[in-house]
Enzyme design. Structure first.
Site, short mmCIF file in Angstrom:
data_model
loop_
_atom_site.label_atom_id
_atom_site.label_comp_id
_atom_site.label_asym_id
_atom_site.label_seq_id
_atom_site.Cartn_x
_atom_site.Cartn_y
_atom_site.Cartn_z
N ARG A 21 57.03 5.32 42.31
CA ARG A 21 57.09 3.86 42.44
C ARG A 21 56.03 3.36 43.41
NH1 ARG A 21 59.50 2.11 47.22
NH2 ARG A 21 59.45 0.00 46.45
N GLN A 22 55.65 2.13 43.18
CA GLN A 22 54.84 1.32 44.10
C GLN A 22 55.54 -0.04 44.12
OE1 GLN A 22 52.29 2.19 45.92
NE2 GLN A 22 51.42 3.97 44.94
N SER A 23 55.54 -0.71 45.26
CA SER A 23 56.33 -1.93 45.42
C SER A 23 55.79 -3.15 44.69
CB SER A 23 56.47 -2.28 46.90
OG SER A 23 57.24 -1.29 47.54
N THR A 24 54.48 -3.23 44.47
CA THR A 24 53.91 -4.41 43.82
C THR A 24 52.89 -3.97 42.78
OG1 THR A 24 52.06 -4.64 45.37
CG2 THR A 24 54.13 -5.75 45.98
#
Length: 187
Positions: A21-24
């Site tokens: 995952r990456q937040s944005t």
């Protein structure tokens, strides 16, 4: 206990899940090296003993913030699979980044401990049912949530030279700021 001592045939008989995952979306576009390192956790799972066909990558939450509850279908799916006893190990670049709030983090740890699921990152393999590992994982979660709080406060401008609350204070320096653990408030 060594990493290999924690991994049993029961763990190896179930799936290894790599959570990416990456937040944005901006982070997905700019932080390609981080994303690539997360996908490379497949080789870490292989080194730990999982055959390639038992390793699954969950990347449906790329670009979705971990601070938004209930909008990460990938994370929720991993939780469900852990509860069903289908996962032997969950791997993430940083274990504490699996969940960005303590409620979700401890729900994962509780289920993983009860369902005999390991949690691993670049630093180690942890078994949430073992006293010491659970404490280490708990501290990781607390630090991740504290980091998020400090970053949010900093972005909101509430800590420009002041305190963020008990235990944290900032002192401005030529190169940014220094987080001082201890009594808050003083300069």
């Amino acid at each position: 206990m060594s990493e290999s001592g924690k991994i049993t045939s029961s763990h190896l008989s179930r799936a290894a899940v790599i959570y990416v995952r990456q937040s944005t979306l901006a982070q997905v576009e700019r932080n390609t090296e981080s994303t690539a390192r997360q996908y490379d956790l497949v080789s870490r799972a292989e080194q730990l003993g999982w055959p390639r066909e038992a390793i699954r990558v969950v990347d449906g939450d790329l670009g979705i913030s971990g601070s938004v509850t209930g909008q990460r279908a990938g994370f929720e799916g991993v939780i469900a699979e852990v509860a069903l006893g289908q996962v032997g190990i969950i791997l993430a670049l940083e274990a504490s980044r699996l969940a960005r709030d303590n409620a979700a983090w401890y729900r994962l740890l509780d289920l993983a401990g009860v369902c005999d699921t390991l949690v691993a990152d670049a630093d180690g393999v942890y078994h949430p049912a073992l006293f010491t590992d659970r404490h280490v994982l708990g501290l990781m979660g607390i630090m991740a949530e504290s980091e998020l709080h400090v970053l949010r406060a900093r972005l909101a401008g509430r800590v420009a030279g002041g305190s963020t609350g008990p235990g944290f204070s900032f002192r401005d320096r030529w190169d940014g700021f220094v987080l001082v653990m201890g009594l808050a408030g003083g300069r």
